[in-house]
Every structure is written in structure tokens, then in C-alpha cells.
Design a protein around this motif. Structure first.
Motif, PDB file in Angstrom:
ATOM      1  N   GLY A 241       0.826  -1.199   0.000  1.00  0.00           N
ATOM      2  CA  GLY A 241       0.000   0.000   0.000  1.00  0.00           C
ATOM      3  C   GLY A 241       0.857   1.244   0.000  1.00  0.00           C
ATOM      4  O   GLY A 241       1.772   1.397  -0.816  1.00  0.00           O
ATOM      5  N   LYS A 242       0.590   2.132   0.951  1.00  0.00           N
ATOM      6  CA  LYS A 242       1.432   3.328   1.133  1.00  0.00           C
ATOM      7  C   LYS A 242       2.428   3.134   2.273  1.00  0.00           C
ATOM      8  O   LYS A 242       3.129   4.072   2.655  1.00  0.00           O
ATOM      9  CB  LYS A 242       0.548   4.545   1.412  1.00  0.00           C
ATOM     10  N   GLY A 243       2.480   1.899   2.825  1.00  0.00           N
ATOM     11  CA  GLY A 243       3.432   1.617   3.898  1.00  0.00           C
ATOM     12  C   GLY A 243       2.822   0.740   4.967  1.00  0.00           C
ATOM     13  O   GLY A 243       1.716   1.007   5.430  1.00  0.00           O
ATOM     14  N   GLY A 244       3.533  -0.334   5.335  1.00  0.00           N
ATOM     15  CA  GLY A 244       3.034  -1.263   6.348  1.00  0.00           C
ATOM     16  C   GLY A 244       3.949  -1.347   7.551  1.00  0.00           C
ATOM     17  O   GLY A 244       5.104  -0.910   7.519  1.00  0.00           O
ATOM     18  N   TYR A 245       3.417  -1.920   8.630  1.00  0.00           N
ATOM     19  CA  TYR A 245       4.161  -2.128   9.877  1.00  0.00           C
ATOM     20  C   TYR A 245       4.680  -3.562   9.946  1.00  0.00           C
ATOM     21  O   TYR A 245       3.945  -4.512   9.676  1.00  0.00           O
ATOM     22  CB  TYR A 245       3.266  -1.891  11.090  1.00  0.00           C
ATOM     23  N   VAL A 246       5.935  -3.720  10.349  1.00  0.00           N
ATOM     24  CA  VAL A 246       6.556  -5.034  10.490  1.00  0.00           C
ATOM     25  C   VAL A 246       6.276  -5.580  11.891  1.00  0.00           C
ATOM     26  O   VAL A 246       6.403  -4.852  12.879  1.00  0.00           O
ATOM     27  CB  VAL A 246       8.081  -4.933  10.269  1.00  0.00           C
ATOM     28  N   ILE A 247       5.896  -6.868  11.997  1.00  0.00           N
ATOM     29  CA  ILE A 247       5.611  -7.453  13.313  1.00  0.00           C
ATOM     30  C   ILE A 247       6.497  -8.666  13.601  1.00  0.00           C
ATOM     31  O   ILE A 247       7.279  -8.667  14.539  1.00  0.00           O
ATOM     32  CB  ILE A 247       4.127  -7.849  13.445  1.00  0.00           C
ATOM     33  N   ALA A 248       6.376  -9.747  12.805  1.00  0.00           N
ATOM     34  CA  ALA A 248       7.101 -10.979  13.115  1.00  0.00           C
ATOM     35  C   ALA A 248       7.375 -11.770  11.843  1.00  0.00           C
ATOM     36  O   ALA A 248       6.735 -11.555  10.810  1.00  0.00           O
ATOM     37  CB  ALA A 248       6.301 -11.833  14.101  1.00  0.00           C
ATOM     38  N   GLY A 249       8.327 -12.702  11.929  1.00  0.00           N
ATOM     39  CA  GLY A 249       8.731 -13.467  10.757  1.00  0.00           C
ATOM     40  C   GLY A 249       8.712 -14.964  10.975  1.00  0.00           C
ATOM     41  O   GLY A 249       8.673 -15.455  12.114  1.00  0.00           O
ATOM     42  N   THR A 250       8.703 -15.696   9.860  1.00  0.00           N
ATOM     43  CA  THR A 250       8.813 -17.155   9.879  1.00  0.00           C
ATOM     44  C   THR A 250       9.908 -17.556   8.894  1.00  0.00           C
ATOM     45  O   THR A 250      10.300 -16.762   8.031  1.00  0.00           O
ATOM     46  CB  THR A 250       7.485 -17.822   9.464  1.00  0.00           C
ATOM     47  N   ALA A 251      10.392 -18.784   8.995  1.00  0.00           N
ATOM     48  CA  ALA A 251      11.433 -19.250   8.078  1.00  0.00           C
ATOM     49  C   ALA A 251      11.287 -20.753   7.862  1.00  0.00           C
ATOM     50  O   ALA A 251      10.783 -21.474   8.729  1.00  0.00           O
ATOM     51  CB  ALA A 251      12.823 -18.940   8.622  1.00  0.00           C
ATOM     52  N   GLY A 252      11.720 -21.228   6.697  1.00  0.00           N
ATOM     53  CA  GLY A 252      11.679 -22.654   6.412  1.00  0.00           C
ATOM     54  C   GLY A 252      12.771 -23.039   5.436  1.00  0.00           C
ATOM     55  O   GLY A 252      13.203 -22.216   4.612  1.00  0.00           O
TER      56      GLY A 252
ATOM     57  N   ARG B  62      24.087  -8.665  -0.026  1.00  0.00           N
ATOM     58  CA  ARG B  62      24.616  -8.666   1.341  1.00  0.00           C
ATOM     59  C   ARG B  62      23.639  -7.883   2.213  1.00  0.00           C
ATOM     60  O   ARG B  62      23.078  -6.867   1.791  1.00  0.00           O
ATOM     61  CB  ARG B  62      26.000  -8.011   1.412  1.00  0.00           C
ATOM     62  N   GLY B  63      23.455  -8.318   3.434  1.00  0.00           N
ATOM     63  CA  GLY B  63      22.455  -7.706   4.307  1.00  0.00           C
ATOM     64  C   GLY B  63      23.031  -6.644   5.228  1.00  0.00           C
ATOM     65  O   GLY B  63      24.184  -6.730   5.653  1.00  0.00           O
ATOM     66  N   ASP B  64      22.230  -5.665   5.543  1.00  0.00           N
ATOM     67  CA  ASP B  64      22.591  -4.622   6.500  1.00  0.00           C
ATOM     68  C   ASP B  64      21.318  -4.283   7.281  1.00  0.00           C
ATOM     69  O   ASP B  64      20.601  -3.339   6.955  1.00  0.00           O
ATOM     70  CB  ASP B  64      23.147  -3.395   5.782  1.00  0.00           C
ATOM     71  N   ALA B  65      21.043  -5.077   8.302  1.00  0.00           N
ATOM     72  CA  ALA B  65      19.773  -4.965   9.025  1.00  0.00           C
ATOM     73  C   ALA B  65      19.627  -3.626   9.735  1.00  0.00           C
ATOM     74  O   ALA B  65      18.514  -3.104   9.871  1.00  0.00           O
ATOM     75  CB  ALA B  65      19.650  -6.110  10.035  1.00  0.00           C
ATOM     76  N   GLU B  66      20.723  -3.073  10.201  1.00  0.00           N
ATOM     77  CA  GLU B  66      20.633  -1.791  10.905  1.00  0.00           C
ATOM     78  C   GLU B  66      20.213  -0.677   9.943  1.00  0.00           C
ATOM     79  O   GLU B  66      19.456   0.231  10.321  1.00  0.00           O
ATOM     80  CB  GLU B  66      21.978  -1.470  11.568  1.00  0.00           C
ATOM     81  N   MET B  67      20.677  -0.740   8.696  1.00  0.00           N
ATOM     82  CA  MET B  67      20.262   0.239   7.696  1.00  0.00           C
ATOM     83  C   MET B  67      18.766   0.092   7.408  1.00  0.00           C
ATOM     84  O   MET B  67      18.037   1.079   7.282  1.00  0.00           O
ATOM     85  CB  MET B  67      21.060   0.045   6.402  1.00  0.00           C
ATOM     86  N   GLU B  68      18.313  -1.149   7.337  1.00  0.00           N
ATOM     87  CA  GLU B  68      16.887  -1.368   7.075  1.00  0.00           C
ATOM     88  C   GLU B  68      16.030  -0.882   8.244  1.00  0.00           C
ATOM     89  O   GLU B  68      14.915  -0.396   8.051  1.00  0.00           O
ATOM     90  CB  GLU B  68      16.612  -2.843   6.785  1.00  0.00           C
ATOM     91  N   GLN B  69      16.542  -0.983   9.460  1.00  0.00           N
ATOM     92  CA  GLN B  69      15.795  -0.491  10.617  1.00  0.00           C
ATOM     93  C   GLN B  69      15.699   1.035  10.584  1.00  0.00           C
ATOM     94  O   GLN B  69      14.654   1.616  10.922  1.00  0.00           O
ATOM     95  CB  GLN B  69      16.466  -0.952  11.912  1.00  0.00           C
ATOM     96  N   LYS B  70      16.770   1.707  10.138  1.00  0.00           N
ATOM     97  CA  LYS B  70      16.709   3.173   9.992  1.00  0.00           C
ATOM     98  C   LYS B  70      15.631   3.556   8.983  1.00  0.00           C
ATOM     99  O   LYS B  70      14.837   4.464   9.213  1.00  0.00           O
ATOM    100  CB  LYS B  70      18.068   3.713   9.533  1.00  0.00           C
ATOM    101  N   MET B  71      15.639   2.855   7.860  1.00  0.00           N
ATOM    102  CA  MET B  71      14.641   3.123   6.830  1.00  0.00           C
ATOM    103  C   MET B  71      13.241   2.805   7.358  1.00  0.00           C
ATOM    104  O   MET B  71      12.279   3.521   7.066  1.00  0.00           O
ATOM    105  CB  MET B  71      14.940   2.274   5.593  1.00  0.00           C
ATOM    106  N   ASN B  72      13.128   1.757   8.154  1.00  0.00           N
ATOM    107  CA  ASN B  72      11.831   1.375   8.711  1.00  0.00           C
ATOM    108  C   ASN B  72      11.252   2.477   9.593  1.00  0.00           C
ATOM    109  O   ASN B  72      10.043   2.725   9.597  1.00  0.00           O
ATOM    110  CB  ASN B  72      11.976   0.080   9.518  1.00  0.00           C
ATOM    111  N   ARG B  73      12.114   3.164  10.327  1.00  0.00           N
ATOM    112  CA  ARG B  73      11.628   4.231  11.202  1.00  0.00           C
ATOM    113  C   ARG B  73      11.099   5.418  10.394  1.00  0.00           C
ATOM    114  O   ARG B  73      10.175   6.106  10.828  1.00  0.00           O
ATOM    115  CB  ARG B  73      12.741   4.662  12.170  1.00  0.00           C
ATOM    116  N   VAL B  74      11.680   5.642   9.209  1.00  0.00           N
ATOM    117  CA  VAL B  74      11.161   6.691   8.315  1.00  0.00           C
ATOM    118  C   VAL B  74       9.767   6.311   7.833  1.00  0.00           C
ATOM    119  O   VAL B  74       8.829   7.117   7.867  1.00  0.00           O
ATOM    120  CB  VAL B  74      12.111   6.906   7.113  1.00  0.00           C
ATOM    121  N   ILE B  75       9.620   5.059   7.382  1.00  0.00           N
ATOM    122  CA  ILE B  75       8.325   4.585   6.888  1.00  0.00           C
ATOM    123  C   ILE B  75       7.298   4.594   8.007  1.00  0.00           C
ATOM    124  O   ILE B  75       6.153   5.028   7.820  1.00  0.00           O
ATOM    125  CB  ILE B  75       8.464   3.171   6.285  1.00  0.00           C
ATOM    126  N   ARG B  76       7.697   4.155   9.179  1.00  0.00           N
ATOM    127  CA  ARG B  76       6.773   4.111  10.311  1.00  0.00           C
ATOM    128  C   ARG B  76       6.279   5.516  10.686  1.00  0.00           C
ATOM    129  O   ARG B  76       5.099   5.716  10.978  1.00  0.00           O
ATOM    130  CB  ARG B  76       7.439   3.451  11.517  1.00  0.00           C
TER     131      ARG B  76
END
Length: 414
Positions: free
Chosen positions: A119-130, A265-279
Motif C-alpha cells: 500500500g502506502k506503507g506497512g508495519y513489520v511485526i514478526a517473521g517465519t522461516a523454512g 549482502r544484508g545490512d539490518a541496521e540500515m533497514e531499521q533506519k529506513m523502517n523508522r522513516v516509513i513508520r
């Protein structure tokens, strides 16, 4: 390279949308139509399906707390809003097979961006993996059904994939702040009596995410002439180069020594910064600064930027993308899949406030260009005064010829 990435199976799903001919008979429906028929038969509760980065089912009106001035230091105040439940899922099979830790890590990161980009932006809650892999061959733990079969030399061993991929997915979630709450794993590699071998040689790395979205944000806005084309996130690197195309190839078609180049390559801290902008924008409700959001994944900027302006057209300046490696060519900047980036369309009058939120969260905000309304997509290079890309969007994204796939039934004697 633009067409190779943006129109790969990974991005455009030519197989699922293609014509299937089985035993000489053309099937009436595509695989994608067979899936969407389930929604047609029972649409109850569906809010978003088959058209965005995630799906959503109807939620409820809830009582919560929100910042009184999102994006700025402010107290929380009681609020009432209708939030729907988001679910999204994807696989990162090829990258996880080649490089299990970063492959699974960026599988999780990409799926988180799908939640963010709904949509115009969603909230992240929890994940699954397999994980689905071949025979494990755990040292000192011989199992009678685990025969030794040849394995592709460009892929990690099943046991290594199980351990390192699990570590990668969990590590990313931990650093981002998303708990991994459930999952599954299975190993299978068997030769049938007729000599055929069935098994997970190319592994499956599945990742799913649960989120929520404000009812006012479920539909993306329109791309209107003059809107700014913006990217937020980490710098450009020569990683994930050709990944969308490589992951779409059948096993054995690709060149082994090039496989690792295609892994992000992953950079989770960068994604968290971006997440706070979206939030912060999400918390503004109907006053959100975001008109359109899409995540950068397969095909890199070459795919996501065209998606942003698919029905309008746009022009960008490639040198406005911040590079972490100054030796990158224009081609590499344009199609490499460096992670933790989202693309946005922002109204010009909202840019100063959006930029201020990015500055507050210490994440780069790149104004790349604007929506033109001419249904073309143009990439300009101010360094060389050239336009390395100038495409008519309908020909690139809309009028792709339908593929035909022919197959036949096999009697396995089972």
C-alpha cells in the motif's frame, strides 16, 4: 541487462503467467489464474491480493497510542484506527544455496521490505522461516536412507545450508528487531526404482512475514507529473549483480564462478533506519507523506524505479544515487541489487519534511528525479552527458509476449 533483470521470471513471473501445454493439450488457464480463482470463489475478508508486495485480510478497529507529531520528538496520545493483517512470503533459494548466511539474511531483509512496501506503507511485526535441502549426512549420525549422490559444485552442502541459513535469517531478524516466531525444515534426496532422482538439490529458503497496515494506506496513490522519485536506504555496491536473472535460471544453465556475484549482502541496521522513516509516515494516517512505495529487490533500481512510475513515466539522474564503491559503472549502479532500499513517490511540497525525517534517522534520502507523465523511462548520466536508458514503459512492462511451456506426463510406475 535492463530487460534481462526486470523481465526475469523473478520479477515478471513468465512461467506462472504463461500458456501451459500438457500432453499436447493447451490448458485453459495459466497457473496464476488457477491461484487467483481461489479468491474469486471466496473473496470474503480479502483487502489486498495479487497486486501488491503483500496480501492483507480484514482486521479490526483498535485502540492504540501514536505520536502526537510523527517524525518529531513528541508524546504518545490515545488513538483509534482500523488495522488490517498483512502476510507476505517469498523464497531466496538460489542465493541461499550459493552463500547460505547472506542468502538467507537478505531473503529475510527483502521480505521485510515487502511488508514495508505494501500500500502506502506497512508495519513489520514478526517473521517465519523454512528450509528444504538434500540429504544432511550429519557426521557420526548415519541414516540408512541417506545415500551419497553427486551434488552441484557451486552450492553449499545441505548441512551447511541448514546451519548457516538458519543463522543468517535469525541474525537479520535480531538486528532489525523482528522476532522469528515459527518455521519448518525438511531434507529429501531419493532415487526412485526407475532411476530418477528426486530431491532438493537447489534448496528452498522460505521466509514469511506478518504485519499490519492502516486501512487508509491499503491503496497506493497515483503517480502524477511533478512528483519526486526518491530512494531511501544504503549506498550502492557491486552486490546482487544480475541476481534476478540468475535466480530465474534452471540449475546448470548459469556459470558457477559468477554465482557469488549475484548474492546480495544484508545490512539490518540500515533497514531499521529506513523502517523508522516509513513508520513515521504511517503514523501520520491520512496525512502520510508517501504517495507510492515499492521495495528494491530483483533488478535493482532498474526494476523498482520503473515500477514506481509504471503508469506515468519518469526521468532520473543516475549520479544522484549514493555509491559506496566509486568504481561502479553506470550499468552496475542501475541493476545491482544492493539491499535495504525502498523507492518512493513524494509530492514536492512534502519533500522538506520527508528529508527532515530521513536526516533525523541518519539514513540517506536521494532525490533521483521526477514523474514526467510521458510514459517513458529515462536515465540520465550527468557525468558523461548521456542517456544510457530511454524506454517506452508499455513495451518494457506491459506488452511482453506471453511464453508457452510444453510438458508431458510421465508414468513412474508407482
Amino acid at each position: 541487462m535492463d530487460l534481462n533483470n526486470a523481465n526475469s521470471e523473478h520479477s515478471r513471473h513468465g512461467f506462472f503467467r504463461g500458456s501451459q501445454v500438457i500432453d499436447g493439450v493447451a490448458e485453459e488457464k495459466t497457473l496464476f489464474q488457477l491461484v487467483t480463482d481461489t479468491l474469486t470463489a471466496n473473496p470474503k475478508g480479502s483487502v489486498i491480493a495479487f497486486k501488491d508486495n503483500s496480501s492483507a485480510v480484514a482486521g479490526h478497529e483498535i485502540h492504540t497510542i501514536l505520536p502526537s507529531e510523527p517524525g518529531s520528538p513528541s508524546p504518545f496520545t490515545p488513538a483509534t484506527a482500523t488495522f488490517h493483517v498483512i502476510f507476505t512470503a517469498e523464497t531466496h533459494n538460489f542465493p541461499t544455496g550459493v552463500a547460505p548466511f547472506p542468502g538467507a539474511e537478505t531473503g529475510t531483509g527483502g521480505r521485510i521490505r515487502d511488508v514495508q512496501g505494501t500500500g502506502k506503507g506497512g508495519y513489520v511485526i514478526a517473521g517465519t522461516a523454512g528450509y528444504c535441502v538434500g540429504n544432511l549426512h550429519i557426521p557420526g549420525y548415519d541414516l540408512p536412507w541417506e545415500a551419497r549422490y553427486p551434488e552441484p559444485d557451486n552450492l553449499a552442502s545441505p548441512l551447511q545450508i541448514e546451519i548457516e541459513a538458519s543463522n543468517g535469517a535469525s541474525d537479520y531478524g535480531n538486528k532489525f528487531g523482528e522476532p522469528l516466531i515459527q518455521g519448518f525444515t525438511r531434507s529429501f534426496d531419493l532415487r526412485l526404482e526407475n532411476g530418477e532422482r528426486w530431491g532438493y538439490l537447489k534448496p528452498i529458503m522460505f521466509t514469511g512475514g506478518i504485519g499490519q497496515i492502516d486501512d487508509r494506506h491499503t491503496v497506493k496513490g497515483q503517480a502524477l507529473k511533478g512528483m519526486k522519485i526518491v530512494q531511501v536506504g544504503g549506498p550502492a555496491y557491486r552486490v546482487g549483480f544480475g541476481g534476478g536473472a540468475a535466480s530465474s535460471m534452471l540449475q546448470g544453465e548459469n556459470v558457477s564462478e559468477l554465482d557469488f556475484d549475484a548474492v546480495q549482502r544484508g545490512d539490518a541496521e540500515m533497514e531499521q533506519k529506513m523502517n523508522r522513516v516509513i513508520r513515521a509516515c504511517n503514523e501520520m494516517g491520512e496525512k502520510t507523506l508517501v504517495e507510492v512505495i515499492h521495495d528494491q529487490g530483483a533488478g535493482g533500481p532498474g526494476n523498482v524505479l520503473k515500477e514506481l512510475v509504471e503508469h506515468a513515466g519518469g526521468r532520473i539522474e543516475i549520479r544522484n544515487i549514493r555509491v559506496g564503491d566509486p568504481t561502479m559503472s553506470v550499468l552496475e549502479i542501475y541493476v545491482a541489487e544492493y539491499q535495504e532500499r525502498n523507492g518512493f513517490l513524494i509530492r514536492p511540497e512534502n519533500m522538506a519534511r520527508f528529508q527532515a525525517i530521513c536526516d533525523r534517522e541518519k539514513v540517506a534520502c536521494e532525490v533521483l528525479g521526477e514523474v514526467t507523465g510521458d510514459l517513458r523511462f529515462v536515465v540520465h548520466d550527468e557525468l558523461n552527458a548521456t542517456t544510457p536508458v530511454d524506454l517506452e514503459l508499455s513495451e518494457v512492462l506491459g506488452n511482453i509476449p506471453k511464453k508457452t511451456f510444453t510438458d508431458s506426463s510421465v508414468d513412474l510406475g508407482l
